[in-house]
Design a protein around this motif. Sequence first.
Motif, mmCIF file in Angstrom:
data_model
loop_
_atom_site.group_PDB
_atom_site.id
_atom_site.type_symbol
_atom_site.label_atom_id
_atom_site.label_comp_id
_atom_site.label_asym_id
_atom_site.label_seq_id
_atom_site.Cartn_x
_atom_site.Cartn_y
_atom_site.Cartn_z
ATOM 1 N N PHE A 210 0.861 -1.171 0.000
ATOM 2 C CA PHE A 210 0.000 0.000 0.000
ATOM 3 C C PHE A 210 0.902 1.227 0.000
ATOM 4 C CE2 PHE A 210 -2.425 3.212 2.561
ATOM 5 C CZ PHE A 210 -3.394 3.473 1.611
ATOM 6 N N ILE A 211 0.894 1.969 -1.117
ATOM 7 C CA ILE A 211 1.723 3.178 -1.192
ATOM 8 C C ILE A 211 0.822 4.393 -1.130
ATOM 9 C CG2 ILE A 211 3.257 4.552 -2.654
ATOM 10 C CD1 ILE A 211 4.600 2.135 -3.617
ATOM 11 N N ALA A 212 1.115 5.270 -0.174
ATOM 12 C CA ALA A 212 0.414 6.549 -0.067
ATOM 13 C C ALA A 212 1.387 7.536 0.555
ATOM 14 C CB ALA A 212 -0.840 6.410 0.794
ATOM 15 N N ASP A 213 1.194 8.805 0.247
ATOM 16 C CA ASP A 213 2.057 9.859 0.788
ATOM 17 C C ASP A 213 3.538 9.579 0.551
ATOM 18 O OD1 ASP A 213 -0.317 10.824 1.732
ATOM 19 O OD2 ASP A 213 -0.054 9.946 3.735
ATOM 20 N N GLY A 214 3.856 8.920 -0.563
ATOM 21 C CA GLY A 214 5.256 8.779 -0.943
ATOM 22 C C GLY A 214 6.002 7.633 -0.304
ATOM 23 N N ASN A 215 5.299 6.724 0.373
ATOM 24 C CA ASN A 215 6.020 5.585 0.912
ATOM 25 C C ASN A 215 5.104 4.371 1.086
ATOM 26 O OD1 ASN A 215 8.277 4.160 1.879
ATOM 27 N ND2 ASN A 215 9.011 5.989 2.964
ATOM 28 N N VAL A 216 5.729 3.231 1.350
ATOM 29 C CA VAL A 216 4.952 2.012 1.578
ATOM 30 C C VAL A 216 4.467 2.046 3.018
ATOM 31 C CG1 VAL A 216 5.002 -0.505 1.657
ATOM 32 C CG2 VAL A 216 6.313 0.732 -0.089
ATOM 33 N N LEU A 217 3.151 2.189 3.213
ATOM 34 C CA LEU A 217 2.622 2.298 4.565
ATOM 35 C C LEU A 217 2.291 0.934 5.156
ATOM 36 C CD1 LEU A 217 0.344 5.480 4.355
ATOM 37 C CD2 LEU A 217 2.791 5.289 4.861
ATOM 38 N N GLU A 218 1.964 -0.015 4.270
ATOM 39 C CA GLU A 218 1.692 -1.362 4.776
ATOM 40 C C GLU A 218 1.977 -2.367 3.669
ATOM 41 O OE1 GLU A 218 -1.700 -1.819 7.139
ATOM 42 O OE2 GLU A 218 -1.689 -3.997 7.092
ATOM 43 N N GLU A 219 2.432 -3.542 4.039
ATOM 44 C CA GLU A 219 2.640 -4.595 3.054
ATOM 45 C C GLU A 219 2.414 -5.943 3.709
ATOM 46 O OE1 GLU A 219 6.775 -5.675 2.009
ATOM 47 O OE2 GLU A 219 7.314 -3.843 3.098
ATOM 48 N N GLY A 220 2.095 -6.919 2.862
ATOM 49 C CA GLY A 220 1.884 -8.241 3.430
ATOM 50 C C GLY A 220 1.255 -9.173 2.423
ATOM 51 N N PRO A 221 1.116 -10.435 2.781
ATOM 52 C CA PRO A 221 0.428 -11.385 1.899
ATOM 53 C C PRO A 221 -1.025 -10.948 1.763
ATOM 54 C CG PRO A 221 0.907 -12.373 4.045
ATOM 55 C CD PRO A 221 1.584 -11.052 4.034
ATOM 56 N N PRO A 222 -1.648 -11.207 0.605
ATOM 57 C CA PRO A 222 -2.954 -10.625 0.304
ATOM 58 C C PRO A 222 -4.026 -10.917 1.338
ATOM 59 C CG PRO A 222 -2.278 -12.229 -1.372
ATOM 60 C CD PRO A 222 -1.103 -11.976 -0.516
ATOM 61 N N ALA A 223 -4.052 -12.122 1.890
ATOM 62 C CA ALA A 223 -5.132 -12.451 2.827
ATOM 63 C C ALA A 223 -5.124 -11.507 4.021
ATOM 64 C CB ALA A 223 -4.987 -13.903 3.289
ATOM 65 N N ALA A 224 -3.964 -11.379 4.659
ATOM 66 C CA ALA A 224 -3.854 -10.500 5.821
ATOM 67 C C ALA A 224 -4.042 -9.044 5.409
ATOM 68 C CB ALA A 224 -2.485 -10.688 6.480
ATOM 69 N N PHE A 225 -3.444 -8.690 4.285
ATOM 70 C CA PHE A 225 -3.461 -7.309 3.817
ATOM 71 C C PHE A 225 -4.897 -6.811 3.623
ATOM 72 C CE2 PHE A 225 -3.430 -4.070 0.541
ATOM 73 C CZ PHE A 225 -2.330 -3.293 0.833
ATOM 74 N N PHE A 226 -5.713 -7.622 2.963
ATOM 75 C CA PHE A 226 -7.062 -7.163 2.642
ATOM 76 C C PHE A 226 -8.054 -7.395 3.777
ATOM 77 C CE2 PHE A 226 -5.394 -7.477 -1.730
ATOM 78 C CZ PHE A 226 -5.766 -6.212 -2.181
ATOM 79 N N HIS A 227 -7.826 -8.426 4.601
ATOM 80 C CA HIS A 227 -8.849 -8.765 5.579
ATOM 81 C C HIS A 227 -8.546 -8.294 6.988
ATOM 82 C CE1 HIS A 227 -10.964 -10.754 2.421
ATOM 83 N NE2 HIS A 227 -9.883 -11.465 2.125
ATOM 84 N N SER A 228 -7.272 -8.057 7.290
ATOM 85 C CA SER A 228 -7.000 -7.479 8.609
ATOM 86 C C SER A 228 -5.932 -6.405 8.507
ATOM 87 C CB SER A 228 -6.581 -8.575 9.599
ATOM 88 O OG SER A 228 -5.567 -9.379 9.026
ATOM 89 N N PRO A 229 -6.239 -5.326 7.761
ATOM 90 C CA PRO A 229 -5.257 -4.242 7.621
ATOM 91 C C PRO A 229 -5.053 -3.524 8.956
ATOM 92 C CG PRO A 229 -7.380 -3.589 6.689
ATOM 93 C CD PRO A 229 -7.505 -5.028 7.075
ATOM 94 N N THR A 230 -3.821 -3.091 9.189
ATOM 95 C CA THR A 230 -3.552 -2.442 10.474
ATOM 96 C C THR A 230 -3.438 -0.931 10.349
ATOM 97 O OG1 THR A 230 -1.209 -2.852 10.121
ATOM 98 C CG2 THR A 230 -2.407 -4.441 11.485
ATOM 99 N N HIS A 231 -2.849 -0.438 9.272
ATOM 100 C CA HIS A 231 -2.648 1.009 9.148
ATOM 101 C C HIS A 231 -3.984 1.711 8.899
ATOM 102 C CE1 HIS A 231 -0.982 4.853 7.938
ATOM 103 N NE2 HIS A 231 0.220 4.432 8.320
ATOM 104 N N PRO A 232 -4.284 2.751 9.673
ATOM 105 C CA PRO A 232 -5.579 3.429 9.506
ATOM 106 C C PRO A 232 -5.801 3.958 8.075
ATOM 107 C CG PRO A 232 -4.101 4.647 11.002
ATOM 108 C CD PRO A 232 -3.489 3.305 10.783
ATOM 109 N N ARG A 233 -4.719 4.409 7.410
ATOM 110 C CA ARG A 233 -4.877 4.898 6.033
ATOM 111 C C ARG A 233 -5.350 3.782 5.109
ATOM 112 N NH1 ARG A 233 -2.439 9.436 3.883
ATOM 113 N NH2 ARG A 233 -3.544 8.752 2.037
ATOM 114 N N LEU A 234 -4.792 2.594 5.314
ATOM 115 C CA LEU A 234 -5.179 1.452 4.468
ATOM 116 C C LEU A 234 -6.606 1.012 4.792
ATOM 117 C CD1 LEU A 234 -4.662 -0.738 2.404
ATOM 118 C CD2 LEU A 234 -3.526 -2.089 4.163
ATOM 119 N N GLN A 235 -6.947 0.986 6.095
ATOM 120 C CA GLN A 235 -8.315 0.637 6.488
ATOM 121 C C GLN A 235 -9.303 1.579 5.818
ATOM 122 O OE1 GLN A 235 -7.934 0.975 10.722
ATOM 123 N NE2 GLN A 235 -7.171 -1.135 10.985
#
Lengths: 242, 244
Positions: A210-235
């Motif tokens: 997940f790239i926003a504001d010029g950097n990678v704010l969150e990354e991970g395998p798709p299952a975790a990334f889409f179903h339990s995102p941690t960064h508020p921007r990604l949520q």
Amino acid sequence: MEMIKTVNLHKSFGHLKVLTGVNQTIHKGEVVSIIGPSGGGKSTFLRCLNLLEKPTQGQIFFEGKEITGKKVDIDLHRQKMGMVFQQFNVFPHLSVCDNVTLAPKLLKKKTEAEAMDMAKELLNRVGLIDKLDEMPGNLSGGQKQRLAIVRALAMEPDVMLFDEPTSALDPEMVGEVLDVIKGLVSTGMTSVIVTHEMRFAEEVSDRVLFIADGNVLEEGPPAAFFHSPTHPRLQDFLRKVL
Amino acid sequence: MEFAQIGANIVKIMRDYWKVFLIEGVSNTLILTCIAVSLGAILGTLVAIMKMSRFRLLRVIVTAYVEIIRGTPILLQLYIFYFCLPQMLPFLKLSAFMWVAIAMCVNSSAYVSEVIRSGIQAVDKGQTEAARSLGLSAGQTMRKVVLPQAIKNILPALGNEFVMILKETSLASTFFLGDLMTSYQKVKGATFLGFECLLIVGIIYFCLTFPLSKVIGYFEKRMASDKSYKNHHKHKKTAQGGNV
């Protein structure tokens, strides 16, 4: 094996800071999708990887060699990095066949006959073999993008970079292009895909950024990334797009 | 004046002086135009290349050249080449005709260079990016991808430049150099039938330029309706803003 590595990658346009120190490693055979809001820097990050954009600071390594250094013949490295653009950018003055064979012939990677055989085989694989002698102007958007993919593959790249490959397509043509990309990644092609197609990213990726504001704010395998995102921007982002 | 009288006068003038108009005048006008456009195109191409060069100083110099020539009247440029340069460069033994031809060629080069430069820059940037991403060098990209597309923009505009120059060669008559407009001055001097002579010369100019414009228009339309070309432009509109 590390295919592409970026170290503290910065890119500014004037005083607009688009990338602010990205550190990423893409491994051989890995499929990495990049999502994020417009203007967040995802396309710029991708375009930095083959130096279509020159980083203002930081290093990029491709297959172990630094390509951001001075005296690097970037043309040689680019031959090993295929790129597919949002706007297809097929060559309108060349036939479908010539679009595919131009670079392999010009760069002496293939003889005329070898290039032709390969073009036929690749075009057959994406269902464009009957368009061999057509001009690109007579193709639909989806066909153009499939042609653009084949054109990049004809150089037998080690990695494929996709810059929003379906964003300029009419909705009914998105599927045919995604199918070609799916088929390609299933052969083990290392790929970096900037996309807005969330379901597609979830399906094909080994890892999502997940790239926003010029950097990678969150990354991970798709299952975790889409179903339990941690960064508020990604949520927030996922709530808006899903 | 009656129309019948004018018609009769024209017939009479053409009977006596057709050689002056159709042989001397037309050939000199065409020779002058061809020299100016062909050399102008070569010089203009060089200027266009220099204008897109990496070297700032070179860019500044040719930009100044183009702007000065486009920003001053062609008649003034002809005066300089006809009166001043032969005195400043006495070792160059050129005829008056050649000096004027050179002036027209310099003038045309400035316009042609802009035609070429804008023709090249009108080619979508994505084309260059796609070619470079395949590993083509800058030169290969220019030769194999950009120029073949730019030529469609450039050729019709070069044709229009030919028509423009053909008309502007009439200024050479200022120095009595044997072009079509000089023919008018000569025959008017001999017959004192100014209006009739002007009509004749006007019709000849028109007969030279009109078919040419039509041919250019035809090619322009054919290129614009070329499907690949049209699609290419459609995409350009949506290609903006993809940078970040």
